[in-house]
Design an enzyme around this catalytic site. Structure first.
Site, PDB file in Angstrom:
ATOM      1  N   GLU A  35       0.878  -1.161   0.000  1.00 46.67           N
ATOM      2  CA  GLU A  35       0.000   0.000   0.000  1.00 46.67           C
ATOM      3  C   GLU A  35       0.921   1.217   0.000  1.00 46.67           C
ATOM      4  OE1 GLU A  35      -2.656  -0.044   3.307  1.00 46.67           O
ATOM      5  OE2 GLU A  35      -3.507   1.906   2.779  1.00 46.67           O
ATOM      6  N   ARG A 261       4.576 -12.631  10.240  1.00 49.26           N
ATOM      7  CA  ARG A 261       5.259 -11.357  10.004  1.00 49.26           C
ATOM      8  C   ARG A 261       6.635 -11.394  10.628  1.00 49.26           C
ATOM      9  NH1 ARG A 261       1.535  -7.326   8.937  1.00 49.26           N
ATOM     10  NH2 ARG A 261       2.903  -5.572   9.344  1.00 49.26           N
ATOM     11  N   LYS A 271       4.387   0.487   9.578  1.00 45.80           N
ATOM     12  CA  LYS A 271       4.385   1.777   8.875  1.00 45.80           C
ATOM     13  C   LYS A 271       3.680   2.872   9.662  1.00 45.80           C
ATOM     14  CE  LYS A 271       3.000   0.139   4.947  1.00 45.80           C
ATOM     15  NZ  LYS A 271       2.295   0.024   3.670  1.00 45.80           N
TER      16      LYS A 271
HETATM   17  P1  ATP Z   1       2.512  -2.226   8.119  1.00 40.35           P
HETATM   18  O1  ATP Z   1       1.898  -3.043   9.207  1.00 40.35           O
HETATM   19  O2  ATP Z   1       3.952  -1.917   8.324  1.00 40.35           O
HETATM   20  O3  ATP Z   1       1.710  -1.014   7.779  1.00 40.35           O
HETATM   21  P2  ATP Z   1       1.295  -3.517   5.942  1.00 40.35           P
HETATM   22  O4  ATP Z   1       1.075  -4.964   6.014  1.00 40.35           O
HETATM   23  O5  ATP Z   1       0.142  -2.629   6.129  1.00 40.35           O
HETATM   24  O6  ATP Z   1       2.507  -3.152   6.873  1.00 40.35           O
HETATM   25  P3  ATP Z   1       1.485  -3.361   3.125  1.00 40.35           P
HETATM   26  O7  ATP Z   1       2.049  -2.278   2.288  1.00 40.35           O
HETATM   27  O8  ATP Z   1       0.028  -3.576   3.094  1.00 40.35           O
HETATM   28  O9  ATP Z   1       1.980  -3.098   4.607  1.00 40.35           O
HETATM   29  O10 ATP Z   1       2.253  -4.722   2.882  1.00 40.35           O
HETATM   30  C1  ATP Z   1       2.670  -5.249   1.653  1.00 40.35           C
HETATM   31  C2  ATP Z   1       3.036  -6.686   1.866  1.00 40.35           C
HETATM   32  O11 ATP Z   1       4.110  -6.796   2.800  1.00 40.35           O
HETATM   33  C3  ATP Z   1       1.879  -7.471   2.458  1.00 40.35           C
HETATM   34  O12 ATP Z   1       1.758  -8.686   1.747  1.00 40.35           O
HETATM   35  C4  ATP Z   1       2.266  -7.685   3.884  1.00 40.35           C
HETATM   36  O13 ATP Z   1       1.711  -8.854   4.391  1.00 40.35           O
HETATM   37  C5  ATP Z   1       3.792  -7.718   3.807  1.00 40.35           C
HETATM   38  N1  ATP Z   1       4.371  -7.302   5.078  1.00 40.35           N
HETATM   39  C6  ATP Z   1       4.193  -6.133   5.723  1.00 40.35           C
HETATM   40  N2  ATP Z   1       4.827  -6.126   6.903  1.00 40.35           N
HETATM   41  C7  ATP Z   1       5.448  -7.324   7.012  1.00 40.35           C
HETATM   42  C8  ATP Z   1       6.266  -7.938   8.003  1.00 40.35           C
HETATM   43  N3  ATP Z   1       6.579  -7.320   9.130  1.00 40.35           N
HETATM   44  N4  ATP Z   1       6.722  -9.182   7.762  1.00 40.35           N
HETATM   45  C9  ATP Z   1       6.425  -9.818   6.620  1.00 40.35           C
HETATM   46  N5  ATP Z   1       5.661  -9.311   5.650  1.00 40.35           N
HETATM   47  C10 ATP Z   1       5.165  -8.074   5.833  1.00 40.35           C
HETATM   48 MG    MG Z   2      -1.632  -2.740   4.870  1.00 37.78          MG
END
Ligand code: ATP
Ligand code: MG
Length: 555
Positions: A35, A261, A271
């Site tokens: 995102e 994660r 984020k």
């Molecule tokens: P955050 O919690 O940091 O905002 P998010 O999951 O909202 O992260 P996205 O941009 O939606 O961030 O994530 C893109 C991809 O990265 C998704 O498939 C998500 O599952 C993966 N991802 C995000 N954070 C992690 C993490 N800590 N470990 C493994 N994969 C991750």
């Molecule tokens: Mg997200």
């Protein structure tokens, strides 16, 4: 794509092996779906390495698709940074950059299909009441009074939503599933909401935007994704993912699999929380070398190979865990120990006057970048009457087992002579201004001829030729090993996470490049800062120390 040392197998690879063996798929297609509402962090690197390396290994494809369904928090700066970081990590997405918003029109048509099948309805409950009607883990939800509108009314209202005829918050589209489902996600989830917000890709074209759960599965299916890999918190969402794809007329049905994660001790990588550190100016920006964004790590001096190696080592499982910082640091340390050129820098300078040399004494030493490997390159290092050594390498009192310099004692200057400390010069306040020493000029590359044993070796730079340099020493950003479990993670910030020192570095470093890490002998691994450093103002970031210091901290 750059070559990756092979990844250990994991449950996802086993699923893929089976699917290929059984002919479920001929070609594997994965996607990385960020995102664009922040910069990528080390957690994303785990997902990137997984998705792209699977595509690489199985000769499949990996798409980059921005999950851009919430224009309020997204922008093109984030899009550009994400593309840059993925490329820097050594991966190349298949074809063009894709966006969920590429499919807004198709998604809208699928929403109409659900309405026509009496599987979606326009709700006019306020968001507050929607929440209240949803129930809890222990109490079932209850139906909205708008749940049984006619298909015709729903179609009309949904089109009014699209046309901007209904105000934000006054209506939304919901799936009609089951308000008493044990899975809260299935209690008539919202599929579309109204937002009079300009979108970075579609401009003013839309004022309704699909929710993640609706947009994601449809985008996956439209792109022919075979294995849709995401993190464990989406486990329940899988039911909705499948419900939507089962109820619309779409040919593909990708399968979603979840893995745990990445979490790391003494830091935060969500984020939302990183955004707070950036917007409240607690750190210098998204690329502050203390945070584990890809941009921050790059600026600090981490290499892409060390990040990929870290992702390889931690593996992919379904088990929640929190990784020790040492696991990350050992990846970069091992790489730099083997590959980084070595030079000398003095971080806490103390001046030394070598009394038995004339004031114009100059000797140019030819010193290898890698010990005993002259064939890998050398540089010229001037040796002069005045030098700097590190104040930590001198103490006045002689002490048994002290291997550095003390009054009356001797050490070897790295790549140069054996030097003896004779006396200390002080100012009126009693502070040391400089040390008076003498060198045994017969000891270049040799031990003293009379058999004196010299225990220590210290680094030094010429006072006349050394360059002024700033050294930025980083420590853990938080005092707590798991800051998000405390009441207020901001209170856990380590006030000494950045310590700035001013010292000197040998002249060969006049045009140090940010992407080239060095070992500063006996000090650690450093690289020029890509924001503040220039040929007239050298600034170095400490990437990591020479040894693991976490064990001590954790004890
Ligand atoms: P955050 O919690 O940091 O905002 P998010 O999951 O909202 O992260 P996205 O941009 O939606 O961030 O994530 C893109 C991809 O990265 C998704 O498939 C998500 O599952 C993966 N991802 C995000 N954070 C992690 C993490 N800590 N470990 C493994 N994969 C991750
Ligand atoms: Mg997200």
């Amino acid at each position: 794509m750059s070559k990756i040392s092979s990844y250990p197998t994991n449950f996802i690879r086993q699923i893929i092996n089976k699917d290929l063996a059984e002919g479920v798929h001929k070609i594997v297609r994965t996607r990385f779906p960020p995102e664009p509402n922040g910069y990528l962090h080390i957690g994303h690197a785990k997902s990137i390495c997984l998705n792209f390396s699977i595509a690489q290994e199985y000769k499949g494809k990996c798409h980059l698709r921005f999950d851009d369904t919430n224009p309020t928090k997204e922008n093109t700066e984030f899009i550009e940074s994400i593309k840059r970081d993925i490329t820097w990590l050594g991966f190349q997405w298949d074809g063009k950059v894709r966006y969920s918003s590429d499919y807004f029109e198709k998604q809208y048509q699928y929403a109409i299909e659900l309405i026509q099948k009496n599987l979606a309805y326009v709700d006019e409950l306020s968001s507050h009441l929607i929440r209240e009607y949803r129930g809890t883990l222990t109490a079932p939800g209850k139906n909205s009074p708008y749940r049984n509108r006619s298909i015709r009314d729903n179609l009309k209202l949904f089109s009014q939503m699209r046309n901007g005829e209904i105000s934000e918050g006054d209506a939304c589209l919901r799936a009609k599933i089951n308000m008493t489902s044990p899975f809260i996600i299935l209690r008539d989830p919202v599929l579309y909401r109204i937002k009079f917000e300009e979108h970075h890709q579609t401009g003013k074209k839309w004022c309704i935007y699909p929710m993640y759960d609706f947009a994601h599965c449809i985008s996956d299916a439209l792109e022919g994704i075979t294995h849709s890999l995401c993190t464990l918190e989406f486990q329940d969402n899988r039911r909705l993912y499948n419900w939507i794809l089962n109820n619309i007329n779409i040919s593909a049905h990708p399968q979603q699999y979840e893995f745990s994660r990445l979490n790391l001790q003494y830091t935060i990588i969500s984020k939302r929380h990183l955004n707070r550190l950036v917007t409240e100016n607690i750190v210098e920006g998204w690329d502050d070398p203390r945070i584990l964004t890809i941009a921050g790590m790059r600026r600090r001096g981490y290499t892409a190979t060390s990040i990929r190696e870290f992702c390889r080592r931690i593996g992919v499982t379904k088990k929640e865990n929190i990784i020790n910082m040492e696991t990350l640091e050992s990846c970069i340390r091992e790489e730099l120990n083997a590959h980084a050129p070595r030079v000398m820098a003095i971080i806490n300078p103390i001046k030394v006057l070598i009394k038995n040399l004339p004031s114009n004494y100059e000797e140019i030493l030819n010193i290898p970048y890698y010990p005993k490997k002259n064939e890998l390159g050398t540089r010229s290092v001037p040796f002069t009457q005045e030098i700097y050594i590190d104040s930590a390498d001198f103490q006045e009192e002689e002490q048994k087992d002290y291997k550095r310099l003390s009054l009356g004692g001797e050490v070897r200057l790295r790549y140069a002579y054996v030097m003896k400390a004779e006396s200390v010069e002080r100012d009126a306040q009693g502070n040391i201004i400089f040390l008076c020493c003498s060198c045994d000029m017969s000891t270049m590359k040799k031990n003293p001829s009379d058999g004196r044993k010299i225990k220590g070796v210290i680094h030094w730079v010429s006072a006349k030729y050394a360059l002024v340099a700033e050294f930025r020493l980083y420590e853990r950003l938080f005092n707590s090993s798991n800051p998000l479990t405390t009441d207020n993670f901001i209170k856990e910030l380590n006030p000494n996470s950045l310590v700035i020192k001013h010292g000197f570095i040998e002249p060969s470093m006049h045009n140090a490049k940010p992407s080239l890490p060095y070992q500063f002998e006996r000090e650690g691994y450093f690289c020029a800062d890509n924001v503040h450093s220039s040929s007239t103002n050298l600034v170095f970031n400490r990437i990591v120390g020479l040894r693991n210091t976490w064990v001590k901290i954790n004890a």
